[in-house]
Design an enzyme around this catalytic site. Structure first.
Site, PDB file in Angstrom:
ATOM      1  N   LYS A   1     -16.880 -11.329  10.358  1.00 41.43           N
ATOM      2  CA  LYS A   1     -16.244 -10.252   9.582  1.00 41.43           C
ATOM      3  C   LYS A   1     -16.396 -10.873   8.211  1.00 41.43           C
ATOM      4  O   LYS A   1     -15.488 -11.570   7.699  1.00 41.43           O
ATOM      5  CB  LYS A   1     -15.131  -9.982   9.967  1.00 41.43           C
ATOM      6  CG  LYS A   1     -14.315  -8.966   8.933  1.00 41.43           C
ATOM      7  CD  LYS A   1     -13.129  -8.348   9.392  1.00 41.43           C
ATOM      8  CE  LYS A   1     -12.424  -7.202   8.356  1.00 41.43           C
ATOM      9  NZ  LYS A   1     -11.639  -6.322   8.938  1.00 41.43           N
TER      10      LYS A   1
ATOM     11  N   SER B   1     -14.002  -4.590   3.526  1.00 47.35           N
ATOM     12  CA  SER B   1     -14.401  -3.944   2.351  1.00 47.35           C
ATOM     13  C   SER B   1     -13.727  -4.505   1.030  1.00 47.35           C
ATOM     14  O   SER B   1     -14.336  -4.399   0.077  1.00 47.35           O
ATOM     15  CB  SER B   1     -14.041  -2.372   2.373  1.00 47.35           C
ATOM     16  OG  SER B   1     -12.140  -2.251   2.569  1.00 47.35           O
TER      17      SER B   1
ATOM     18  N   GLU C   1     -12.962 -14.199  10.300  1.00 48.55           N
ATOM     19  CA  GLU C   1     -13.174 -13.509   8.848  1.00 48.55           C
ATOM     20  C   GLU C   1     -12.950 -14.600   7.686  1.00 48.55           C
ATOM     21  O   GLU C   1     -11.998 -14.683   7.466  1.00 48.55           O
ATOM     22  CB  GLU C   1     -11.996 -12.328   8.855  1.00 48.55           C
ATOM     23  CG  GLU C   1     -11.906 -11.498   7.430  1.00 48.55           C
ATOM     24  CD  GLU C   1     -10.935 -10.455   7.594  1.00 48.55           C
ATOM     25  OE1 GLU C   1     -10.135 -10.620   8.043  1.00 48.55           O
ATOM     26  OE2 GLU C   1     -11.006  -9.709   6.365  1.00 48.55           O
TER      27      GLU C   1
ATOM     28  N   ARG D   1       1.021  -1.094   0.072  1.00 47.43           N
ATOM     29  CA  ARG D   1      -0.016  -0.140  -0.160  1.00 47.43           C
ATOM     30  C   ARG D   1       0.830   1.220  -0.166  1.00 47.43           C
ATOM     31  O   ARG D   1       0.578   2.239  -0.770  1.00 47.43           O
ATOM     32  CB  ARG D   1      -0.839  -0.111   1.363  1.00 47.43           C
ATOM     33  CG  ARG D   1      -1.822  -1.263   1.395  1.00 47.43           C
ATOM     34  CD  ARG D   1      -2.964  -1.262   1.113  1.00 47.43           C
ATOM     35  NE  ARG D   1      -3.918  -2.326   1.660  1.00 47.43           N
ATOM     36  CZ  ARG D   1      -3.964  -3.488   0.710  1.00 47.43           C
ATOM     37  NH1 ARG D   1      -3.555  -3.278  -0.269  1.00 47.43           N
ATOM     38  NH2 ARG D   1      -4.887  -4.201   1.372  1.00 47.43           N
TER      39      ARG D   1
ATOM     40  N   GLY E   1     -11.452  -4.252  -1.300  1.00 53.14           N
ATOM     41  CA  GLY E   1     -11.036  -3.585  -2.497  1.00 53.14           C
ATOM     42  C   GLY E   1     -12.427  -2.749  -3.380  1.00 53.14           C
ATOM     43  O   GLY E   1     -11.975  -2.161  -4.098  1.00 53.14           O
TER      44      GLY E   1
HETATM   45  P1  13P Z   1     -10.178  -4.290   3.740  1.00 52.12           P
HETATM   46  O1  13P Z   1     -11.376  -3.546   4.185  1.00 52.12           O
HETATM   47  O2  13P Z   1      -9.231  -3.438   3.151  1.00 52.12           O
HETATM   48  O3  13P Z   1     -10.862  -5.283   2.726  1.00 52.12           O
HETATM   49  O4  13P Z   1      -9.420  -5.047   4.998  1.00 52.12           O
HETATM   50  C1  13P Z   1     -10.241  -5.583   5.766  1.00 52.12           C
HETATM   51  C2  13P Z   1      -9.414  -6.659   6.454  1.00 52.12           C
HETATM   52  O5  13P Z   1      -9.294  -6.695   7.516  1.00 52.12           O
HETATM   53  C3  13P Z   1      -8.844  -7.605   5.788  1.00 52.12           C
HETATM   54  O6  13P Z   1      -8.220  -8.836   6.591  1.00 52.12           O
END
Ligand code: 13P
Length: 339
Positions: free
Chosen positions: A219, A261, A177, A33, A263
């Protein structure tokens, strides 16, 4: 198990119109990034960037919890205040990513498995002592011609459940997640099908490992067509597909749902969350909020550029993004609020 502590933490993380800020990029992801934003990829720039985030004025009004990374949890502001204490002072609960990233899965070409379960119990004890009260573990599910396979989904969801059990043993709320990534040209329908399958398996494994869902936050990805799909869909359609998939597969007892999010642009991620709240107001069995990294941080990172003189402007953008996400959680966001 310290059930009351778990439930209190989970409830505090899901409170009001707030959401989570993921600032847990690994060194590799952070470097990627930074390179894109033209920022040097050194430990001091990473520290300075995270200081810019955690010292953002009024951040605690929008953000209930921040997910840190191992390197970051030991770092301090220039004035010598630990980030973890800076967050606590702002009313933000500190959390930490505890998975150790993904690797190729043996016998499953093209699929990934998450590492980090060995020694996790000891790491959790240490993080709890440092002040972390919740954690995150990310599984990556890839949609391809022949994937995801049953074997890959089962292995990843089993690990998520074992991780969650270990967290709860240590009075730490696990964020689970299972990310179905947006890469590829698959349709919305395909994403819905795969996400449904993954969530079903996840809750089966969580039950098998006796995880108390009242102290768990999910998540998930939003249900969207692949980035390269020629058939992109409107905001309301994606919001509906996402919520319908969750309603079908996520038990009502879970403490909350906080989206990644993945991307999407910041504006689109916010608009999708908003549309879900507008359409399903009063009909959701769990709190539904955000746990964005890129969709909150990107405008701030692009503005900061590693320069002290840009800190204030970057913090303003970070705060604005987070407060727009609060508006989305209330179902009150409009694109006009962007300007
Ligand atoms: P993004 O919102 O950029 O997808 O990242 C969330 C995240 O914690 C990825 O593991």
């Amino acid at each position: 198990m310290k059930t009351d502590e778990l439930i209190n933490t989970a409830t505090a993380l899901m409170t009001g119109d707030k959401g989570l800020l993921a600032m847990d990029e690994s060194i590799a992801t952070s470097s990627k990034r930074f390179e894109e934003a033209g920022i040097p990829t050194t430990i001091e720039y990473r520290r300075a960037y995270r200081e810019m985030i955690v010292t953002t004025p009024n951040l605690g009004k929008c953000i209930s919890g921040a997910i840190l990374f191992d390197e970051t949890i030991y770092q301090s502001t220039k004035k010598g205040v630990l980030f973890i204490d800076t967050l606590k002072k702002a009313g933000i609960i500190p959390g930490i990513k505890v998975d150790e990233g993904t690797v190729d899965m043996a016998n499953f070409p093209g699929e990934k498995i998450t590492e980090g379960i060995d020694g996790l119990r000891q790491r959790l004890e240490k993080y709890y002592d440092l002040g972390a009260r919740f954690t995150k573990w990310r599984a990556v599910i890839i949609i391809g011609e022949d994937s995801p396979t049953k074997g890959n989904i089962e292995a990843n969801m089993h690990l998520l459940a074992r991780y969650a059990a270990l967290c709860q043993e240590n009075a730490i709320v696990p964020i689970v997640e299972p990310e179905v990534v947006m890469d590829g040209d698959h349709s919305l329908k395909k994403c819905a099908k795969v996400t449904g399958k993954v969530l079903k398996e996840l809750f089966k494994q969580l039950a098998k490992q006796k995880v108390d869902l009242r102290g768990v936050i999910l998540k998930p990805n939003m249900v969207l067509p692949g980035i390269k799909s020629p058939k992109q869909v409107g905001i309301d359609k994606a919001a509906k597909a996402t919520v319908e998939c969750l309603l079908k597969n996520v038990p009502p007892t879970i403490a909350g749902v906080a989206f990644l999010s993945g991307g999407q642009s910041p504006q689109l991620a916010t608009a999708h969350l908003n549309a879900m709240h507008v359409k399903y107001k009063g009909k959701l069995p769990w709190p539904l909020t955000f746990s964005f990294a890129r969709a909150i941080q990107q405008p701030a990172m692009d503005t900061w550029k590693g320069l002290d003189k840009n800190i204030k402007a970057a913090q303003k953008l970070l705060y604005t993004r987070a407060s727009l996400d609060n508006a989305a959680r209330r179902g009150e966001y409009t694109p006009e609020m962007e300007s």
